[in-house]
Design a protein around this motif. Sequence first.
Motif, PDB file in Angstrom:
ATOM      1  N   ALA A   8      74.407 -73.043   4.782  1.00 54.80           N
ATOM      2  CA  ALA A   8      73.608 -73.162   6.000  1.00 54.80           C
ATOM      3  C   ALA A   8      73.534 -74.618   6.449  1.00 54.80           C
ATOM      4  O   ALA A   8      73.622 -74.931   7.652  1.00 54.80           O
ATOM      5  CB  ALA A   8      72.205 -72.602   5.767  1.00 54.80           C
ATOM      6  N   ALA A   9      73.411 -75.514   5.483  1.00 55.50           N
ATOM      7  CA  ALA A   9      73.349 -76.945   5.812  1.00 55.50           C
ATOM      8  C   ALA A   9      74.654 -77.396   6.456  1.00 55.50           C
ATOM      9  O   ALA A   9      74.658 -78.163   7.431  1.00 55.50           O
ATOM     10  CB  ALA A   9      73.070 -77.754   4.547  1.00 55.50           C
ATOM     11  N   ARG A  11      76.680 -75.565   8.148  1.00 61.32           N
ATOM     12  CA  ARG A  11      76.732 -75.002   9.512  1.00 61.32           C
ATOM     13  C   ARG A  11      75.954 -75.895  10.480  1.00 61.32           C
ATOM     14  O   ARG A  11      76.414 -76.205  11.568  1.00 61.32           O
ATOM     15  CB  ARG A  11      76.126 -73.592   9.527  1.00 61.32           C
ATOM     16  N   GLU A  12      74.755 -76.281  10.019  1.00 58.62           N
ATOM     17  CA  GLU A  12      73.935 -77.133  10.889  1.00 58.62           C
ATOM     18  C   GLU A  12      74.596 -78.483  11.132  1.00 58.62           C
ATOM     19  O   GLU A  12      74.428 -79.094  12.190  1.00 58.62           O
ATOM     20  CB  GLU A  12      72.560 -77.366  10.243  1.00 58.62           C
ATOM     21  N   ALA A  13      75.349 -78.947  10.153  1.00 56.64           N
ATOM     22  CA  ALA A  13      75.957 -80.283  10.259  1.00 56.64           C
ATOM     23  C   ALA A  13      77.014 -80.355  11.355  1.00 56.64           C
ATOM     24  O   ALA A  13      77.345 -81.441  11.833  1.00 56.64           O
ATOM     25  CB  ALA A  13      76.558 -80.683   8.918  1.00 56.64           C
ATOM     26  N   LEU A  15      76.939 -79.454  14.493  1.00 54.58           N
ATOM     27  CA  LEU A  15      76.408 -80.004  15.742  1.00 54.58           C
ATOM     28  C   LEU A  15      76.125 -81.497  15.588  1.00 54.58           C
ATOM     29  O   LEU A  15      76.378 -82.288  16.498  1.00 54.58           O
ATOM     30  CB  LEU A  15      75.138 -79.252  16.172  1.00 54.58           C
ATOM     31  N   GLU A  16      75.603 -81.871  14.418  1.00 56.86           N
ATOM     32  CA  GLU A  16      75.337 -83.298  14.178  1.00 56.86           C
ATOM     33  C   GLU A  16      76.641 -84.088  14.212  1.00 56.86           C
ATOM     34  O   GLU A  16      76.710 -85.181  14.778  1.00 56.86           O
ATOM     35  CB  GLU A  16      74.645 -83.490  12.812  1.00 56.86           C
ATOM     36  N   THR A  43      78.316 -75.295  23.347  1.00 59.69           N
ATOM     37  CA  THR A  43      78.146 -74.460  22.146  1.00 59.69           C
ATOM     38  C   THR A  43      77.820 -73.006  22.533  1.00 59.69           C
ATOM     39  O   THR A  43      77.504 -72.705  23.684  1.00 59.69           O
ATOM     40  CB  THR A  43      77.003 -74.982  21.249  1.00 59.69           C
ATOM     41  N   HIS A  44      77.877 -72.145  21.536  1.00 61.60           N
ATOM     42  CA  HIS A  44      77.436 -70.751  21.629  1.00 61.60           C
ATOM     43  C   HIS A  44      77.941 -70.041  22.892  1.00 61.60           C
ATOM     44  O   HIS A  44      79.120 -70.133  23.200  1.00 61.60           O
ATOM     45  CB  HIS A  44      75.907 -70.686  21.499  1.00 61.60           C
ATOM     46  N   PRO A  80      79.801 -71.734  13.316  1.00 64.29           N
ATOM     47  CA  PRO A  80      79.421 -72.941  14.060  1.00 64.29           C
ATOM     48  C   PRO A  80      80.660 -73.638  14.597  1.00 64.29           C
ATOM     49  O   PRO A  80      81.587 -73.952  13.846  1.00 64.29           O
ATOM     50  CB  PRO A  80      78.728 -73.797  13.003  1.00 64.29           C
TER      51      PRO A  80
END
Lengths: 279, 261
Positions: A8-9, A11-13, A15-16, A43-44, A80
Motif C-alpha cells: 500500500a505504501a 502504491r501511495e508513493a 503519486l509522490e 490520475t484515475h 497506481p
Amino acid sequence: MARLDGRAAAREAVLEAAKLAAAAAFRAPQLTGKLEIEAEIITHEDQDPIIEFAGALAPISPVMAFDYQTMKHFRERDSPLGCLLIGAKLDRSDLGWDCGACGFESCAEFNKWSKENGGMGLLWGGPSCVWMLMDWAAACDFACAAAGQYRMEARAMGTIGAACAGVGFMPKATARVAVLIGPPGDFVYFSRKQNRDHFPYEQHRESLLRTSPTNWQAFPGSTKPCIKSRDNWWENMEYVKWEPLSEAEVQYVNDTMAKVQEVAVKHLPNITKWYEEKE
Amino acid sequence: MERYDQLRGEEYVEDWPRHSPQDLRRREATILAARLCMNAALTAPVAGGVPQIGAHIVYGQEELEKVAAKMEELAYVNVRWKTRFLNEAVMVRESDVILFLGNNRAHETPLDANCGLCGGPQGCAFLYTRRDSKDGLIDITDKRSATPIKGPLCGARVDDLGYSWASALWMAQTLMVDARPFMSVGLAGQKLGYCPKSAIVVGIPMATVSKNPYQDINIDYHLVNMEKMLDNTRKNFVCNRQTASGINFDYRTQSPKRKEE
C-alpha cells in the motif's frame, strides 16, 4: 499508525514520485533560459479519455496500441499510475539567434511561416525552435531521471502525449510528452510482461518479417529475391512488394480516424473547460 | 600480490595556481566525471533507441582557450549573441573540461515518422523538400550554408539530443560537478570540428572548483572577471612596489621608520 503495509505504501508513493518528477522537470537546465514549460499529473478517471483516444487509434498504429494496452491494463486493475504530462509552446521564437537550424534564415521568418502554415503533425505541432525544443526535451528527461532515481518505472511517451492533445489537454502547448510513472514493479514499460497476451507469437513474427525482410531474404541474383517466410520457403515463394495502400486499406484508415475524431469531440469540451475555468 | 605493493602513493590537490600539477590532479577527476556524463548521454531515452549521438571530450589550457576564442569571434556575428557568447567564453576559460554532444542523424537520417515537430502539418515533407534528396536519401555532401547551422533538421532527432545532454547534466549534478549546457559553446565547438558528424552540437563545460563558474555572473563579465582582476593586479602591483615605497630604501639595510620611532 505504527505499521504500514509495504504494498500500500508503494502504491501511495507513485503519486509522490510523480510530483517529484514534475519538480525535476521544472529544475531541468535550459539552453535558452526562456522556455516556460507546463506540467500536469493526470490520475484515475481523468486518464479514461486518454485511454479511449489511444484505443481508437490503436488499430492503425501498433506503437499506440502497445501504450494503450499498458495504460488500459493498469487502469482496469486500479493500479497506481501517474501520467505526468509535460508540454511547451515551441512554434514561436523571440531568441533572435537566427541560427538556421529550423530551416529558416531568421527567427522572424520562422515566426512568419509558423503563423501562416504551422499546426499539428501526427504526434506534435510544428515548426519548432530547435533550442526551445531541446529545453522541453531536457524537462521530460529530468522527469524520467527523477522517477528512475526513486526506482519507479517510467517512460516518456510521445504517443500518449499525442492522445492527451487529441482530447484537449494543454491546449496552448504545441508539443506534449506523457511520462507514465508506476505502478511499482519490474518490466512495466520495457519488456512489458502485462502486454504479452495482447500480442501473440504470430503477430510478433509477422511484424519482424515486415520490418526487417532482408533478414529472411533469399539469394538476390534474380533481383527479385523471395522472402523465406516459411520452413518450406522454396515452395510457393513469397515476395516483398511496394505499392500504395489499396482502396480498402485507405478506407480502413479513414474509418478509424473518423472514430478517433468522434472520441476527441466527445471529450474536448469537458477537458478544455478546466483550462477556461483556471484562467 | 606484488602489484598491490605498488599501489601506494600520495596526491596533493589544490585548485591554485591554475594548471599547476596540484590543479591538474583535480582536473583529472573532472575529466573522469565528463566521461561518466558522456555515458549517461549515450544511454538517454531516445526515439526507438536509435544510436545517433556523437560525443567529444576536450580539455587542456590551450584547447579550452581555442574554444573560448572562437566563441568571442562568433559573438560579433549576431548582436543577440554578443552578451551571451562573451560571458560564456569566460566560463569556458574557468572550466576543467568540455563535453560536446551532437546529433549525427538530424540532417541525414531523420526519424521519418511524420511527427510534425519540424514542420507541423507538412510532416516529413517539410524537411525533405528543403534538403537535397533522392528517393528519400538525403545528400549532405554540400556543406555550404547561409546560416550558422544548416537546417532544417529532424525535430525528433533534435528532441533526442535534448534528452541526451539533459541526462549528461543529471549525471553531473549527481556527481556534484558543476556543469551547464550552452548553445554558444556547442556552435564554437562545431566550427572547430568537434563532433564532426553532427548537424547540431551542444557544449557542456564542467568544473569542480569552490565557486560554480556558471552562476552568479556579474555585469560586463568579459571585462570584469577573475582572470582580468588578477591580470590587473599584476599590472598594477609591480608599479605600486616602485611608486609607493620600493624605490625609497634599501631593503637589506633599511626599513622605513614609524613616526613614533
